[in-house]
Write an enzyme that holds these catalytic residues in place. Structure first.
Site, PDB file in Angstrom:
ATOM      1  N   GLU A   1       0.863  -1.180   0.000  1.00 23.69           N
ATOM      2  CA  GLU A   1       0.000   0.000   0.000  1.00 23.69           C
ATOM      3  C   GLU A   1       0.901   1.232   0.000  1.00 23.69           C
ATOM      4  O   GLU A   1       1.638   1.473   0.954  1.00 23.69           O
ATOM      5  CB  GLU A   1      -0.884   0.041   1.245  1.00 23.69           C
ATOM      6  CG  GLU A   1      -1.947  -1.029   1.328  1.00 23.69           C
ATOM      7  CD  GLU A   1      -2.810  -0.859   2.585  1.00 23.69           C
ATOM      8  OE1 GLU A   1      -2.724   0.207   3.234  1.00 23.69           O
ATOM      9  OE2 GLU A   1      -3.553  -1.790   2.920  1.00 23.69           O
TER      10      GLU A   1
ATOM     11  N   ASP B   1      -5.764   8.303  10.511  1.00 22.08           N
ATOM     12  CA  ASP B   1      -4.440   7.755  10.801  1.00 22.08           C
ATOM     13  C   ASP B   1      -4.068   7.944  12.266  1.00 22.08           C
ATOM     14  O   ASP B   1      -4.355   8.979  12.864  1.00 22.08           O
ATOM     15  CB  ASP B   1      -3.377   8.422   9.927  1.00 22.08           C
ATOM     16  CG  ASP B   1      -3.559   8.114   8.459  1.00 22.08           C
ATOM     17  OD1 ASP B   1      -4.090   7.030   8.157  1.00 22.08           O
ATOM     18  OD2 ASP B   1      -3.180   8.946   7.617  1.00 22.08           O
TER      19      ASP B   1
END
EC number: 4.2.1.20
Length: 269
Positions: free
Chosen positions: A56, A67
């Protein structure tokens, strides 16, 4: 998964191969530009060489709402260094040349700024297999659905324990390649204990489709990779790899090899 989803998926053969080996795929995330662009690209090719099945490639964004602190710090450093979307496409190209499979993970705003069709075109040209879009839901993804079909890219949407049955079914139906199952609510990050919600969420997806399911948001060890690999098709690792990269490429290589061994011991006690 429909016949159309299976035939069109660029990642389908990889998951078929892993299934034949009775193991899950190892999916590793790193942000482009951390600690600098060249090192991040080298780190991503290290993932390939150390046993990571899918890489990724993160596109740093100034408002990363999903995040955890480790990835936020890394993306802030990358943005301070002047990283651009184009650098992520360069990383995809390098991964592809190294024999790996790359998907880009990005919030939707950078893709809109780049141009949805142009981004899909350039991602496919770089050898990319698809796109993970954590803040885009299928109901608002008409441009991306069209562009991904036009350029033959997989589209990986997220489901969570909070997803309603209708939303989950719609998300799975719109996905191609695999579905990203967020195993804990809220932000990502390495945790000592992997969420108990993950097996239930995978089971909910499996009840409506046979599309592969990747589970992320918490894996940091070989043992956790093996645990998740017993019920998921893909084991996604992000924050732990970013932390390892902070200690240098040898540390990243060592952790990746451990995790790759973990997905291969899924049937061990």
């Amino acid at each position: 998964m429909t016949v159309e989803q299976r035939e069109a998926s660029r990642l389908g053969p990889l998951f078929d191969s892993c299934r034949a080996e009775n193991r899950a795929a190892l999916i590793g995330y790193l942000p482009t530009g951390y600690p600098d662009v060249n090192t991040s690209v080298r780190a991503m090719t290290e993932l390939v060489e150390s046993g990571c099945d899918i890489v990724e490639v993160g596109v740093p964004y100034s408002d990363p709402g999903m995040d955890g602190p480790t990835i936020q710090r890394a993306t802030e450093a990358a943005l301070s260094g002047g990283v651009r979307v184009r650098d992520a496409l360069t990383a995809v190209e390098s991964i592809s040349k190294a024999g790996g499979r790359a998907v880009v993970m990005t919030y939707w705003n950078p893709v809109l700024r780049y141009g949805v069709d142009a981004f899909a075109r350039d991602l496919a040209a770089a050898g990319g297999h698809g796109l993970i879009t954590p803040d885009l839901i299928p109901d608002e993804a008409q441009q991306w659905l069209a562009a991904s079909d036009e350029h033959g890219l997989d589209r990986i949407f997220l489901v969570a324990p909070s997803s309603t049955p209708e939303r989950l079914a719609n998300t799975v139906a719109a996905s191609r390649g695999f579905v990203y199952a967020a195993s804990t609510m809220g932000v990502t990050g390495a945790r000592d204990a992997v969420s108990n919600a993950a097996p239930d969420l995978v089971a909910r997806v499996k009840a409506v489709s046979d599309i592969p399911v990747g589970v992320g948001l918490g894996v940091r060890s070989r043992e956790q990779a093996a645990e998740i690999g017993r019920y998921a098709d893909g084991v996604i690792v992000g924050s732990a790899l970013v932390s390892a990269l902070g200690d240098g490429l040898p540390s990243l290589r060592s952790l990746t090899e451990e995790l790759a061994a973990g997905v291969r011991q899924r049937n061990s006690p």
